[in-house]
Structures are given as structure tokens and as C-alpha cells.
Design a protein around this motif. Structure first.
Motif, PDB file in Angstrom:
ATOM      1  N   SER A 431     -72.822 -24.347  -7.980  1.00 21.23           N
ATOM      2  CA  SER A 431     -74.211 -24.174  -7.549  1.00 21.23           C
ATOM      3  C   SER A 431     -74.381 -24.383  -6.049  1.00 21.23           C
ATOM      4  CB  SER A 431     -75.125 -25.112  -8.323  1.00 21.23           C
ATOM      5  OG  SER A 431     -74.820 -26.470  -8.029  1.00 21.23           O
ATOM      6  N   ASP A 432     -73.367 -24.961  -5.386  1.00 20.19           N
ATOM      7  CA  ASP A 432     -73.432 -25.142  -3.934  1.00 20.19           C
ATOM      8  C   ASP A 432     -73.073 -23.869  -3.175  1.00 20.19           C
ATOM      9  OD1 ASP A 432     -74.114 -27.816  -4.210  1.00 20.19           O
ATOM     10  OD2 ASP A 432     -72.024 -28.514  -4.136  1.00 20.19           O
ATOM     11  N   VAL A 433     -72.608 -22.862  -3.917  1.00 23.01           N
ATOM     12  CA  VAL A 433     -72.136 -21.632  -3.274  1.00 23.01           C
ATOM     13  C   VAL A 433     -73.190 -20.543  -3.426  1.00 23.01           C
ATOM     14  CG1 VAL A 433     -70.324 -19.901  -3.188  1.00 23.01           C
ATOM     15  CG2 VAL A 433     -69.764 -22.269  -3.794  1.00 23.01           C
ATOM     16  N   PRO A 434     -73.678 -20.005  -2.321  1.00 25.07           N
ATOM     17  CA  PRO A 434     -74.669 -18.918  -2.435  1.00 25.07           C
ATOM     18  C   PRO A 434     -73.981 -17.603  -2.776  1.00 25.07           C
ATOM     19  CG  PRO A 434     -74.085 -19.227  -0.148  1.00 25.07           C
ATOM     20  CD  PRO A 434     -73.313 -20.286  -0.922  1.00 25.07           C
ATOM     21  N   VAL A 435     -74.803 -16.579  -3.026  1.00 19.75           N
ATOM     22  CA  VAL A 435     -74.281 -15.218  -3.054  1.00 19.75           C
ATOM     23  C   VAL A 435     -74.188 -14.782  -1.597  1.00 19.75           C
ATOM     24  CG1 VAL A 435     -74.625 -12.866  -3.834  1.00 19.75           C
ATOM     25  CG2 VAL A 435     -75.402 -14.769  -5.253  1.00 19.75           C
ATOM     26  N   PHE A 436     -72.967 -14.501  -1.146  1.00 17.59           N
ATOM     27  CA  PHE A 436     -72.765 -14.173   0.256  1.00 17.59           C
ATOM     28  C   PHE A 436     -73.261 -12.765   0.571  1.00 17.59           C
ATOM     29  CE2 PHE A 436     -69.289 -17.279  -0.502  1.00 17.59           C
ATOM     30  CZ  PHE A 436     -69.769 -18.275   0.346  1.00 17.59           C
ATOM     31  N   ALA A 437     -73.772 -12.621   1.784  1.00 19.00           N
ATOM     32  CA  ALA A 437     -74.263 -11.314   2.226  1.00 19.00           C
ATOM     33  C   ALA A 437     -73.109 -10.328   2.315  1.00 19.00           C
ATOM     34  CB  ALA A 437     -74.954 -11.443   3.579  1.00 19.00           C
ATOM     35  N   PRO A 438     -73.361  -9.058   2.056  1.00 22.46           N
ATOM     36  CA  PRO A 438     -72.302  -8.043   2.197  1.00 22.46           C
ATOM     37  C   PRO A 438     -71.817  -7.953   3.642  1.00 22.46           C
ATOM     38  CG  PRO A 438     -74.167  -7.201   0.953  1.00 22.46           C
ATOM     39  CD  PRO A 438     -74.608  -8.498   1.549  1.00 22.46           C
ATOM     40  N   VAL A 439     -70.623  -7.422   3.776  1.00 21.25           N
ATOM     41  CA  VAL A 439     -69.984  -7.231   5.075  1.00 21.25           C
ATOM     42  C   VAL A 439     -69.792  -5.739   5.290  1.00 21.25           C
ATOM     43  CG1 VAL A 439     -67.924  -7.696   6.456  1.00 21.25           C
ATOM     44  CG2 VAL A 439     -68.781  -9.431   4.854  1.00 21.25           C
ATOM     45  N   ILE A 440     -70.107  -5.261   6.496  1.00 16.48           N
ATOM     46  CA  ILE A 440     -69.920  -3.845   6.805  1.00 16.48           C
ATOM     47  C   ILE A 440     -68.822  -3.693   7.837  1.00 16.48           C
ATOM     48  CG2 ILE A 440     -71.625  -3.659   8.675  1.00 16.48           C
ATOM     49  CD1 ILE A 440     -72.535  -0.997   7.195  1.00 16.48           C
ATOM     50  N   ASN A 441     -68.036  -2.623   7.714  1.00 18.02           N
ATOM     51  CA  ASN A 441     -66.825  -2.514   8.528  1.00 18.02           C
ATOM     52  C   ASN A 441     -67.066  -2.064   9.958  1.00 18.02           C
ATOM     53  OD1 ASN A 441     -67.519   0.126   7.759  1.00 18.02           O
ATOM     54  ND2 ASN A 441     -65.400   0.826   7.837  1.00 18.02           N
ATOM     55  N   ARG A 442     -68.203  -1.528  10.262  1.00 11.98           N
ATOM     56  CA  ARG A 442     -68.480  -1.083  11.622  1.00 11.98           C
ATOM     57  C   ARG A 442     -69.714  -1.800  12.155  1.00 11.98           C
ATOM     58  NH1 ARG A 442     -65.580   3.127  13.533  1.00 11.98           N
ATOM     59  NH2 ARG A 442     -64.235   4.154  11.999  1.00 11.98           N
ATOM     60  N   VAL A 443     -69.567  -2.386  13.313  1.00 12.58           N
ATOM     61  CA  VAL A 443     -70.675  -3.143  13.884  1.00 12.58           C
ATOM     62  C   VAL A 443     -71.811  -2.196  14.218  1.00 12.58           C
ATOM     63  CG1 VAL A 443     -69.172  -4.944  14.791  1.00 12.58           C
ATOM     64  CG2 VAL A 443     -69.741  -2.975  16.214  1.00 12.58           C
ATOM     65  N   PRO A 444     -73.045  -2.663  14.141  1.00  9.28           N
ATOM     66  CA  PRO A 444     -74.176  -1.813  14.527  1.00  9.28           C
ATOM     67  C   PRO A 444     -74.083  -1.414  15.993  1.00  9.28           C
ATOM     68  CG  PRO A 444     -74.897  -3.733  13.286  1.00  9.28           C
ATOM     69  CD  PRO A 444     -73.471  -3.972  13.624  1.00  9.28           C
ATOM     70  N   GLY A 445     -74.769  -0.345  16.336  1.00  6.56           N
ATOM     71  CA  GLY A 445     -74.780   0.098  17.714  1.00  6.56           C
ATOM     72  C   GLY A 445     -74.885   1.600  17.814  1.00  6.56           C
ATOM     73  N   THR A 446     -74.484   2.130  18.969  1.00  4.13           N
ATOM     74  CA  THR A 446     -74.578   3.554  19.249  1.00  4.13           C
ATOM     75  C   THR A 446     -73.204   4.194  19.109  1.00  4.13           C
ATOM     76  OG1 THR A 446     -76.423   3.191  20.776  1.00  4.13           O
ATOM     77  CG2 THR A 446     -75.221   5.278  20.968  1.00  4.13           C
ATOM     78  N   TYR A 447     -73.175   5.343  18.415  1.00  5.57           N
ATOM     79  CA  TYR A 447     -71.940   6.083  18.221  1.00  5.57           C
ATOM     80  C   TYR A 447     -72.216   7.552  18.518  1.00  5.57           C
ATOM     81  CZ  TYR A 447     -70.135   1.945  15.800  1.00  5.57           C
ATOM     82  OH  TYR A 447     -69.711   0.670  15.487  1.00  5.57           O
ATOM     83  N   ASP A 448     -71.195   8.244  19.046  1.00  9.93           N
ATOM     84  CA  ASP A 448     -71.404   9.659  19.314  1.00  9.93           C
ATOM     85  C   ASP A 448     -71.475  10.441  18.016  1.00  9.93           C
ATOM     86  OD1 ASP A 448     -68.768   9.280  18.681  1.00  9.93           O
ATOM     87  OD2 ASP A 448     -67.958  10.412  20.371  1.00  9.93           O
ATOM     88  N   THR A 449     -70.632  10.109  17.052  1.00 13.27           N
ATOM     89  CA  THR A 449     -70.679  10.699  15.725  1.00 13.27           C
ATOM     90  C   THR A 449     -69.830   9.862  14.800  1.00 13.27           C
ATOM     91  OG1 THR A 449     -70.247  12.690  14.420  1.00 13.27           O
ATOM     92  CG2 THR A 449     -68.722  12.224  16.192  1.00 13.27           C
ATOM     93  N   PHE A 450     -70.155   9.915  13.533  1.00 14.79           N
ATOM     94  CA  PHE A 450     -69.330   9.221  12.551  1.00 14.79           C
ATOM     95  C   PHE A 450     -68.358  10.185  11.888  1.00 14.79           C
ATOM     96  CE2 PHE A 450     -72.198   5.745  12.976  1.00 14.79           C
ATOM     97  CZ  PHE A 450     -71.470   4.634  12.577  1.00 14.79           C
ATOM     98  N   GLY A 451     -68.783  11.437  11.727  1.00 10.63           N
ATOM     99  CA  GLY A 451     -67.935  12.372  11.007  1.00 10.63           C
ATOM    100  C   GLY A 451     -67.567  11.802   9.653  1.00 10.63           C
TER     101      GLY A 451
END
Length: 857
Positions: A431-451
């Protein structure tokens, strides 16, 4: 499934769709020719609709309004449709055009865009599909109401609608506060229609192990939106509570139809991704236990668990498409998740034994390394360091109190970042352990394209499922008992001219066709006003019309079969009372069957509806003297932006077809409309080939009854001959005026099937005639992807032939037509190949000729 009966009426066959023809230049006499030019000599002015051809607006650009809806206001017609300029199914806006003559269209503007917002300010259209838009006008609210079919970009799981309103027809349109939704969703009243999560629903995709048992199993309803991330294998029937992770290659990808289908890729617009990890209930095996003995059921669909209210904090990542500059080039330390921010202990992250850790890097093209023994991962000679790749799960397993120190470093161009270190400890009390937030592999920000460098989302918490959205809305999955409504894919909305009431008619999956009544504002359905009809008939693309308008007795519904982008046989039914089904009782599972209010399905058009799919039926005449125009799409699956449009005269006879009602389509290469006088003009051509003498080679003998496995298609046995059911393959079947068919697998075939390929079919017109055009209805199998490649020749004496058409490179499925010139007595079709476009190989098995129609004077 039972097959609907065939229409008794003969539908005249001809071509609606020309191949390779462009509008003639100024001065040409053919309908649809360019009769004048504007100051810009490249811009055509049409005197007829050019069926199946590139159709230009008044600016000279191709009209881009697919799956369209039409609305008349005053003396002006408006056409809204899908913008397919990107060449694919992704949403790129809805375009609005206007016209007074239905032939020349001026583009107004794009009235719904990827940046359109709902009333909460969410941009819910950035990474989606919006299809088959339809427009209504509400006299009470003085609002224009725009409906669309809404899906996430990767698949058709969500099956929702989106509704927007505006005070003017050209916008701006604001999406309603419900955003996108399944009809009926969220209504908690006991009499509200819709599927409840966890309740049983008939699974038409199952079969009984006993072939004599034609019933189906009932599976528990699960929600398809928000989308769920693939993390675990299907549960094992013996130990369902023991979860098994999928492989690293699949982990973190969207469970969107297929595990290999990445929802989170090819991002071309600014997008916000939100995700939550959700604690689930235990597995419910009751449906599986009930049906596994007698039915072929899957553990994934029948052993299920449901979301609870216990969830992680929301992970939010905003991505902007633009010039990133050097924002991702700086070498920075990687992130090891979960982090201390989510722990109740200030020095260690408390975890459960089966939880895992992940490493993410903010540096483009950097390589990350990690250790789990507390040693330095930046030391190249450290034998404990391992290279990290996206989705690798770092085990934190152990007995309560065990600690694991995870250290990570990123390296690029021979340089190393600072080392990140996080200490994990297996908790004594879960009960001391929360449900951890998901992790995303690419940091937020500006990208020219993801393709196709896909975003991937991972969950550190074992057993929790991760749900995400890309529309700005909170990823809150429905829980057991919640009403998620009924799925809605191809649809139409229609206001009944007789009663003023408006309706949504829509298809769910390949099973249900549904009628909903709309509320007073036309922006949503009435929660308890829904019924099903034509269940299991695989219908979609509905178009409605009340024959005779305000004074009409019957409402007619035309639909296509479900066969992807390829054309198929349209059918229609009718009802005297759109509301009759609402008065039917529910069955034990909450469904309301309104079928008895509707007639059986009847055929209309040829076996591919002259190469089109219905989208609208317009009446350009009056209630007392209607003149109907059928509007259809001709889809080009390989390049949707090249899809074209079809307009054909449509007639309705309430007393025809033995009193069942009769709809006829009259194909024509170009449709000339007189909107001022409410008339449809047709070419002064005569069908010359109907029931005229024919020859064919190689010949095939007509067969009786269904062939056995050891027989060829044209052999018969004495037992089959006694049945009196004939399979017609003779050459005369190809000009008998009967060109429609639902199934090519039944015992009532009426088409010419040669003994092999190549084959030749020839008609004697009985005298010389000035030829105008030819329509060809080839065999297709429920919207199959085979094409026929051929030539058309003509002769005055049956000996010397002139080739009029060379279509030996044909890549278009379904009905074909060509304009012809010259005066001849004989017309010959030489078919060289039946070819499977999807698989790139010959398809001799699909050879066949339903109907040849030669027109002239």
C-alpha cells in the motif's frame, strides 16, 4: 448469415464511370464537355458532371470533398467532404463547396481543421480520421450542425462520432462539449441504449465446435477508447492472474487493432499526448468458462479485467512540429524512471517486486548505458554495464527490503553525460507503493518530423494498464457498468421532410445497422431512441430519401456491403415509419430489434454499384415531381486523393418490384442537371445489345446445382439436375439485363464464366449503329481486388475488326465504361487477364462477365 433476396426487376446496365477520359474542349457536343472558359483559360466550366473523372472547381483545382454531405439553402447547394490532399486516410480537414447548378462548384473554405477546438479548448482532431461528413440545419436553434465519423489515426477501434455547430454555414464551427463520443455514451438512465462495460454481447466472430450449432458465444463488452498500450500477453486460461510481458519489440506500442500497428507515429501536427497507468480488477473468467467447452473462443476476449478508479498521475507530453534547432543536441544525463518524485520515502523509490525501471534520453542520437549494481556505467571496461534500448525493462525484483541501484549515462561523439542514479527498494507494505506514471521514450519539445520513429509509452507498475489520448482529453477509461454507447462507423444524418424529425443511421463493425433519433438541437442522440435492423448483413455507407417528400409514404435506405475501399453490390430497403423500431421491447441483452418495420434488402445497380459507394440521394425536383440524383464515391485505395465522384439518375417506384418498391440507377458517363426546372437530362442513347445474339470462346456448359469438390464448375450429376437450381454460365447471361448479385458463391449465378483465360465475347447488334459507349460489369467477389484487362473492338462484317479500346493495363476494380465512336454491327470484348492487385498475381478463378451494355443511336 442469411442472404437477402434478389430484386425481381431488371436493372439496365451501362457505364457510370469512364476510364481515362477528360472533359472535351470547348465546342464539343458531348454532355459534360467544357462549353466555355473563364478569363483563366485553364479553368473549365461544366455543362454536366464528369463521372469518375477528375472534377475541377471554379479555381481549376480538383474538387476535394470525399464521402460528402449535401445541403440546399435557398437556391444554393453546399457540398462538404473529406480533404484527401495528403493521399491517405488521416484527417486533413473538411472542405466546403457551393453551387447553384450542381455542376460548377466554388470552394468556400475548409470548415473543420486539425486545429479546430471543442468548447473546452481541446484540439481533438490533430491525430485522427474524420470521415463521411454530413450537414443539417436546425430551424429552432438557427444553427448548422456538422456530423463526422471520428477515429484515432491508426485503426477503427474507437468507432465514434464528432459534432460541431456554427451560426453560418461556412463557420467557424465549434465542436460540442461532448467532443467525440459513441452514440448513447455516458447516459446512465436505466432505459438509455448502449453497451455497458462487462455486460454480454453476441460475438458473431465465434463459431460452435459442433457444426450443427449455428449460434454464437456472448463475450463481455470492453471499451475501445481511450487506447490501451500493449504490455502483456493474452491471459493464460489456467493461471489468468499471472501476467506475462510481451517482447521488448512490442512493449510500449499501441494495442490498436494489431500489436504491430503503432498509433503513436507519423505525427505531422502539434500534438499533446496524455497517459495514465490504471490499476485493474482481478480477471473475470466466467465468460470463458461458460463457452470454451462448446465454442471457439479466445482468452483475450473472454478472460477480462476492468479499470478501477486507482490510477497514476497523468503524464503529459507536448510535441510541436517545426525546426528543433539544437534543442535535442545538448548532451544531458538520461532520466531513470520511476523517480523520487513519486515515492513516499525521501531517499529511495519504494516499489513492488515485479515493478520495472526505464531509461530515457533527451539527447538526439545518443546511446545510453546502465548498471544495476551501483557501479559506474560510464566506464567502458565495466563488465556490468549494458546498452539500453527503448522498452527494455530493468528488473527490480527481490524480497521485501531488497535494494537495486540503477545508474545510467548517455554518450555521443565520444563524450559522456553526467551519471543518473536512482535507488529502488522493494516495499514491505504494497500500500506504500503508488501506481507509477507512464514513461514516454521521447522528451517533449519541437521536432521537424516523427515519420515512423514511433513514440512509445511504458508502465513501471506491474499489472497496471496504460491508457492514452492524443486529443487533449483526460485518459479516463470506462469502468465496469459504464454505458459506452454503441459504436458508429459509416453513417448518415437525415431530417425527415414529412415529420421534421432528424435521425442518425449508422453501422457498427460488420454486424449492426442502427437508427437513432436526434435530440431537438440535432447535436446528439436521444438516449432511449435506438433500434437495430439488417443485423449481420454487413451493411454500411447509408443514404436516405423519403420518396415524395412531405407527402411521401416510404423512407428508402440505400447501403453498400462492407468491403474496405473496393466497390460492391448496393442494396436498399424501406419503411413506412422510422419510429416504429423505437417501440419494440429490448431483448435479454439490452438490444432492440426494429427489423420488422423495414422491408427485406433488394439489389440496386450492378455488382459494384457501377464502381461506386453511396453517400447521398438528392431530390432536385419537387415533392410531387421528384428528380433524384444518386451521389457516390469512387475510391482509389492506393491513392485516396485521386478518388473521384459519381452522379447518376435514380428513380423510385413505390409499387414496383411486386409491391416491395423499386429503385433504379441509370448509369451515364456524364450527368446533365437542370436545377432551375428540377430535371435530370439523359443522353438520347439506346441500349443496343440487350438480348441480341452472342458468341463466346472458350465456351462453358451451363451447370445445374452446386458442384461437388471433385467437379469442375460446369459438370453436373444426376442428383444435382433433379434440384432444378441452375448455375448459369452461358454467354447469353452477359447481355440479359441482369447485372446485380450479392454472392458469387450461391447457386443462382447469372454471368458468363469462360472455361479459361484469355476469353472472347461477341455480340451481333442486328445492323449497323452509330456507337456511343459501352459498359462492362465484370465479376467481383464481395468487393474483391481483382481487375480485368481487355480490349474492345468493332466490326461491320464480323471479319475485319477495329480496336476501339485498349485497357490491357487496367488497375481499377469493378465496373468499366468507355465512349465509342464509329458505325458498326458487331462488338467484341477480348479479356486477356484477371489480376489480383493486392497480391500482384493472376486471379483466373475470379474471371467472369456479368453484363455488357452497348449504347448508341
Amino acid at each position: 448469415m442469411p442472404r437477402p433476396g434478389r430484386a425481381a426487376a431488371v436493372v439496365v446496365t451501362a457505364a457510370a464511370l469512364l476510364t481515362g477520359l477528360l472533359p472535351a474542349v470547348a465546342g464539343a457536343s458531348a454532355p459534360g464537355s467544357v462549353t466555355s472558359r473563364s478569363q483563366n483559360d485553364a479553368i473549365p466550366k461544366y455543362d454536366a458532371i464528369p463521372n469518375g473523372q477528375t472534377y475541377h472547381d471554379t479555381n481549376g483545382d480538383p474538387i476535394d470533398a470525399h464521402g460528402g454531405g449535401f445541403l440546399k439553402r435557398g437556391d444554393t447547394y453546399y457540398w462538404v467532404g473529406e480533404d484527401k490532399s495528403q493521399g491517405n486516410a488521416r484527417f486533413n480537414g473538411l472542405n466546403l463547396y457551393k453551387s447553384k447548378d450542381l455542376e460548377n462548384w466554388q470552394k468556400v473554405k475548409q470548415i473543420l481543421t486539425v486545429d479546430s477546438e471543442d468548447t473546452w479548448g481541446n484540439k481533438i482532431l490533430t491525430h485522427t480520421k474524420v470521415e463521411r461528413p454530413k450537414l443539417l440545419y436546425n430551424e429552432k436553434t438557427k444553427k448548422y450542425v456538422l456530423w463526422g465519423h471520428w477515429e484515432m489515426a491508426a485503426d477503427y477501434s474507437a468507432s465514434e462520432v464528432v459534432v460541431a455547430t456554427s451560426g453560418t454555414i461556412d463557420g467557424p464551427y465549434t465542436i460540442t462539449s461532448k467532443g467525440h463520443f459513441r452514440p448513447g455514451a455516458g447516459n446512465a438512465e436505466a432505459d438509455a441504449m448502449g453497451d455497458r462495460v462487462g455486460h454480454p454481447v453476441e460475438d458473431f466472430d465465434t463459431s460452435a465446435k459442433d457444426p450443427a450449432n449455428k449460434k454464437h458465444a456472448y463475450k463481455p463488452v470492453q471499451a475501445d477508447y481511450p487506447a490501451k498500450i500493449l504490455q502483456y500477453k493474452a491471459p493464460d486460461a489456467r493461471t489468468p492472474e499471472k501476467l506475462g510481458y510481451v517482447g521488448d519489440d512490442d512493449y510500449g506500442t499501441s494495442q490498436a487493432g494489431n500489436s504491430w500497428t503503432y498509433q503513436l507515429n507519423d505525427i505531422t501536427h502539434d500534438t499533446t499526448v496524455k497517459a495514465k497507468a490504471v490499476r485493474m480488477t482481478g480477471f473475470d473468467t466466467s465468460a470463458y468458462d461458460r463457452y470454451v467447452k462448446d465454442y471457439n473462443v479466445s482468452t483475450r476476449d473472454y478472460i477480462v479485467r476492468y479499470p478501477t478508479a486507482t490510477a497514476s498521475d497523468r503524464m503529459t507530453a507536448r510535441y510541436t512540429i517545426g525546426d528543433p534547432g539544437t534543442s535535442h543536441d545538448q548532451l544531458v544525463a538520461p532520466v531513470v524512471s520511476p523517480t523520487l518524485r513519486e515515492s513516499s520515502d525521501p531517499s529511495v523509490v519504494l516499489v513492488n517486486s515485479q515493478d520495472v525501471a526505464f531509461v530515457t534520453s533527451a539527447t538526439a542520437d545518443a546511446v545510453s548505458y546502465f548498471t544495476t549494481d551501483g557501479s559506474d556505467p560510464s566506464a567502458p571496461d565495466n563488465t556490468q554495464r549494458r546498452r539500453y534500448h527503448d522498452g527494455m525493462r530493468i528488473s527490480l525484483a527481490g524480497a521485501p527490503g531488497k535494494r537495486t541501484v540503477v545508474k545510467a549515462v548517455s554518450e555521443k561523439d565520444g563524450k559522456a553525460s553526467e551519471v543518473t542514479s536512482v535507488t529502488y527498494q522493494v516495499a514491505e507494505d504494497a500500500s506504500d507503493v503508488p501506481v507509477f506514471a507512464p514513461v514516454i521514450n521521447r522528451v517533449p519539445g519541437t521536432y521537424d518530423t516523427f515519420g515512423y520513429k514511433e513514440l512509445r509509452i511504458f508502465s513501471p507498475s506491474y499489472g497496471a494498464e496504460t491508457y492514452y489520448t492524443m486529443d487533449g482529453q483526460d485518459p479516463a477509461p470506462a469502468r465496469k457498468g459504464d454505458n459506452i454507447g454503441y459504436g458508429s462507423r459509416d453513417f448518415t444524418v437525415h431530417q425527415d421532410e414529412k415529420t421534421g424529425e432528424a435521425y442518425l443511421v449508422t453501422a457498427q463493425d460488420h454486424i449492426y445497422m442502427r437508427v437513432w433519433k436526434l435530440n431537438d438541437s440535432f447535436t446528439d442522440v436521444v438516449p432511449d431512441k435506438e433500434y437495430d435492423m439488417y443485423v449481420g448483413e454487413h451493411r454500411e455507407a447509408p443514404a436516405l430519401v423519403r420518396h415524395g417528400g412531405k407527402n411521401g409514404k416510404y423512407m428508402y435506405l440505400m447501403t453498400s456491403y462492407q468491403s474496405g475501399w473496393y466497390p460492391n453490390q448496393a442494396q436498399y430497403g424501406r419503411t413506412e415509419d422510422m419510429d416504429a423500431g423505437f417501440r419494440e421491447p429490448r431483448d435479454a441483452y439490452g438490444y432492440r430489434n426494429g427489423q420488422k418495420a423495414w422491408s427485406s434488402l433488394q439489389l440496386v445497380g450492378d455488382n459494384t454499384t457501377y464502381g461506386s459507394q453511396p453517400t447521398k440521394i438528392l431530390n432536385i425536383g419537387t415533392d410531387s415531381k421528384p428528380s433524384y440524383v444518386y451521389i457516390g464515391d469512387r475510391w482509389r485505395p492506393d491513392l485516396l486523393l485521386k478518388s473521384t465522384y459519381v452522379a447518376m439518375p435514380l428513380t423510385i417506384d413505390d409499387s414496383g418490384n411486386g409491391g416491395k418498391g423499386l429503385i433504379r440507377l441509370q448509369p451515364t458517363p456524364r450527368l446533365d442537371l437542370d436545377t432551375k426546372n428540377g430535371k435530370v437530362k439523359q443522353p438520347d442513347w439506346k441500349l443496343l445489345s440487350l438480348n441480341k445474339p452472342v458468341t463466346a470462346s472458350p465456351k462453358v456448359r451451363a451447370a445445374v446445382g452446386a458442384p461437388t469438390e471433385s467437379q469442375s464448375d460446369w459438370e453436373t450429376t444426376p442428383e444435382q439436375e433433379k434440384t432444378g437450381i441452375y448455375r448459369h454460365y452461358d454467354a447469353t447471361e452477359a447481355n440479359d439485363g441482369k447485372d446485380g448479385d450479392v454472392s458469387v458463391y450461391d447457386d443462382t449465378e447469372q454471368y458468363y464464366k469462360s472455361a479459361g483465360l484469355p476469353f472472347s465475347w461477341q455480340v451481333d447488334l442486328g445492323g449497323r449503329h452509330k456507337l456511343a459507349w459501352i459498359g462492362l460489369s465484370f465479376k467481383t467477389v464481395g468487393g474483391s481486388d481483382n481487375v480485368h484487362r481487355y480490349t474492345v473492338s468493332a466490326s461491320t462484317d464480323g471479319q475485319r475488326w477495329t480496336e476501339l479500346v485498349d485497357n490491357t493495363q487496367n488497375n481499377r476494380v469493378g465496373h468499366q465504361s468507355h465512349e465509342l465512336t464509329g458505325s458498326y454491327r458487331y462488338v467484341k470484348l477480348d479479356v486477356y487477364k484477371s489480376f489480383d492487385l493486392a497480391h500482384g498475381k493472376d486471379a483466373d478463378w475470379s474471371r467472369g462477365l456479368y453484363e455488357v451494355s452497348v449504347y448508341g443511336k
